[in-house]
Scaffold this motif. Sequence first.
Motif, PDB file in Angstrom:
ATOM      1  N   PRO A  51     112.421  30.338  10.904  1.00  0.00           N
ATOM      2  CA  PRO A  51     111.956  31.304   9.908  1.00  0.00           C
ATOM      3  C   PRO A  51     112.319  32.720  10.331  1.00  0.00           C
ATOM      4  O   PRO A  51     112.301  33.054  11.521  1.00  0.00           O
ATOM      5  CB  PRO A  51     110.426  31.094   9.908  1.00  0.00           C
ATOM      6  CG  PRO A  51     110.121  30.553  11.269  1.00  0.00           C
ATOM      7  CD  PRO A  51     111.301  29.718  11.647  1.00  0.00           C
ATOM      8  N   ASP A  71     109.995  24.194   0.189  1.00  0.00           N
ATOM      9  CA  ASP A  71     108.586  24.038  -0.154  1.00  0.00           C
ATOM     10  C   ASP A  71     107.851  25.363  -0.289  1.00  0.00           C
ATOM     11  O   ASP A  71     106.960  25.506  -1.127  1.00  0.00           O
ATOM     12  CB  ASP A  71     107.882  23.155   0.892  1.00  0.00           C
ATOM     13  CG  ASP A  71     108.147  23.614   2.315  1.00  0.00           C
ATOM     14  OD1 ASP A  71     109.005  24.496   2.507  1.00  0.00           O
ATOM     15  OD2 ASP A  71     107.483  23.084   3.230  1.00  0.00           O
ATOM     16  N   THR A  72     108.229  26.365   0.517  1.00  0.00           N
ATOM     17  CA  THR A  72     107.489  27.623   0.531  1.00  0.00           C
ATOM     18  C   THR A  72     108.322  28.834   0.137  1.00  0.00           C
ATOM     19  O   THR A  72     107.767  29.908  -0.074  1.00  0.00           O
ATOM     20  CB  THR A  72     106.925  27.886   1.938  1.00  0.00           C
ATOM     21  OG1 THR A  72     108.024  28.028   2.857  1.00  0.00           O
ATOM     22  CG2 THR A  72     106.018  26.748   2.387  1.00  0.00           C
ATOM     23  N   ALA A  73     109.642  28.690   0.076  1.00  0.00           N
ATOM     24  CA  ALA A  73     110.571  29.796  -0.169  1.00  0.00           C
ATOM     25  C   ALA A  73     110.619  30.760   1.012  1.00  0.00           C
ATOM     26  O   ALA A  73     111.104  31.884   0.882  1.00  0.00           O
ATOM     27  CB  ALA A  73     110.244  30.543  -1.453  1.00  0.00           C
ATOM     28  N   GLN A  74     110.131  30.325   2.178  1.00  0.00           N
ATOM     29  CA  GLN A  74     110.246  31.126   3.386  1.00  0.00           C
ATOM     30  C   GLN A  74     111.719  31.309   3.752  1.00  0.00           C
ATOM     31  O   GLN A  74     112.472  30.337   3.811  1.00  0.00           O
ATOM     32  CB  GLN A  74     109.529  30.421   4.544  1.00  0.00           C
ATOM     33  CG  GLN A  74     109.848  30.933   5.927  1.00  0.00           C
ATOM     34  CD  GLN A  74     109.273  32.294   6.186  1.00  0.00           C
ATOM     35  OE1 GLN A  74     108.113  32.544   5.879  1.00  0.00           O
ATOM     36  NE2 GLN A  74     110.068  33.190   6.753  1.00  0.00           N
ATOM     37  N   LYS A 168     106.674  37.918   1.985  1.00  0.00           N
ATOM     38  CA  LYS A 168     106.073  37.153   0.886  1.00  0.00           C
ATOM     39  C   LYS A 168     106.208  37.915  -0.429  1.00  0.00           C
ATOM     40  O   LYS A 168     106.431  37.308  -1.492  1.00  0.00           O
ATOM     41  CB  LYS A 168     104.608  36.843   1.174  1.00  0.00           C
ATOM     42  CG  LYS A 168     103.974  35.905   0.148  1.00  0.00           C
ATOM     43  CD  LYS A 168     102.560  35.533   0.522  1.00  0.00           C
ATOM     44  CE  LYS A 168     102.002  34.482  -0.450  1.00  0.00           C
ATOM     45  NZ  LYS A 168     102.096  34.896  -1.866  1.00  0.00           N
ATOM     46  N   THR A 171     109.803  37.178  -1.593  1.00  0.00           N
ATOM     47  CA  THR A 171     110.011  35.831  -2.139  1.00  0.00           C
ATOM     48  C   THR A 171     109.204  35.621  -3.417  1.00  0.00           C
ATOM     49  O   THR A 171     109.646  34.912  -4.318  1.00  0.00           O
ATOM     50  CB  THR A 171     109.650  34.758  -1.101  1.00  0.00           C
ATOM     51  OG1 THR A 171     108.306  34.940  -0.641  1.00  0.00           O
ATOM     52  CG2 THR A 171     110.589  34.843   0.096  1.00  0.00           C
ATOM     53  N   ASP A 172     108.041  36.254  -3.515  1.00  0.00           N
ATOM     54  CA  ASP A 172     107.263  36.164  -4.756  1.00  0.00           C
ATOM     55  C   ASP A 172     108.040  36.795  -5.908  1.00  0.00           C
ATOM     56  O   ASP A 172     108.007  36.292  -7.044  1.00  0.00           O
ATOM     57  CB  ASP A 172     105.907  36.859  -4.599  1.00  0.00           C
ATOM     58  CG  ASP A 172     104.911  36.023  -3.808  1.00  0.00           C
ATOM     59  OD1 ASP A 172     105.188  34.827  -3.572  1.00  0.00           O
ATOM     60  OD2 ASP A 172     103.855  36.566  -3.418  1.00  0.00           O
ATOM     61  N   LYS A 175     110.678  34.354  -7.017  1.00  0.00           N
ATOM     62  CA  LYS A 175     110.095  33.246  -7.773  1.00  0.00           C
ATOM     63  C   LYS A 175     109.642  33.702  -9.156  1.00  0.00           C
ATOM     64  O   LYS A 175     109.763  32.961 -10.141  1.00  0.00           O
ATOM     65  CB  LYS A 175     108.939  32.631  -6.984  1.00  0.00           C
ATOM     66  CG  LYS A 175     109.396  31.858  -5.752  1.00  0.00           C
ATOM     67  CD  LYS A 175     108.259  31.094  -5.086  1.00  0.00           C
ATOM     68  CE  LYS A 175     107.326  32.001  -4.359  1.00  0.00           C
ATOM     69  NZ  LYS A 175     106.296  31.247  -3.585  1.00  0.00           N
TER      70      LYS A 175
END
Length: 281
Positions: A51, A71-74, A168, A171-172, A175
């Motif tokens: 990561p 799964d998390t877009a990390q 975050k 990535t949010d 999304k």
Amino acid sequence: MADNANAAASTAAPMLPLFYKALQPLHSTVHADWRLKAGDVSFAAETPFLPIVASEIVSAARTYPVVFAGDTAQPIAVLGLEPTNLFVEDGRWASDCYIPAYVRRYPFTFGRTEEPDGFALSIDSGSDRVVQGGTEGTALFEDGKPSALTQQALEFCTAFGREAELTKLFTDALKEKDLLVDRRADATLSDGRKLGLNNFLIVDAEKFAGLDDETVVAWHKQGLLALVHHHLASLDRFRALVDRQALRLVADPSSSGASNEPAAAEAVAPAKSNKSRKVVS
């Protein structure tokens, strides 16, 4: 019944972060005589991805493909197409390559405390670099206070945590605009092995190019546009990964039964697939 009970207990046990075996929140009394020895990065030798935070994307993209976890877009830096880190050899990271902060902070990290949303600087007591007593290594505490080493670790982990929160937000935003799509990378080496990476996401270049003007301006001011461009450019590094794998096969053909001839990649391309923090006490 016993097997079921063990399985249930295993499932209920908290997952530790990658690399960490036994986290302990640092305390001046409990760890008064603990020390940290010098070490290498052998612990990351079998890790094919790591990561990274948003501020690392530019540096990481110069060497590694940067993609997003399915799964998390990390954001993650891809280090190999099989359970091997192609950038670690004999315990050393390739000198001309960026070392992710996740590696550089080990064996320290922030661990959650019993306080709501609380975190404290912690150390992996399972690391062979951590010793109790003696004179080898650097003390974690001096005269009941965090040593310079521990203070530096606290500052580093604090910055890393802050960057994780900003990541975050990045990535949010991706999304929210529905820009992330599934992809798969495949390659065939001359020894016949097929290597692949799936369950990852990339930004859809066409959707990205079609963003509305208001979003483009806002993302430019926030620095998000540049991050996306570096991510997309980094996808060409999949070819470099296969080349690096080929060189390793030539150097050690016995590791896979390969011939002495250089391995050749047939294809490697992204292809569509069907809070508070505590200073140590």
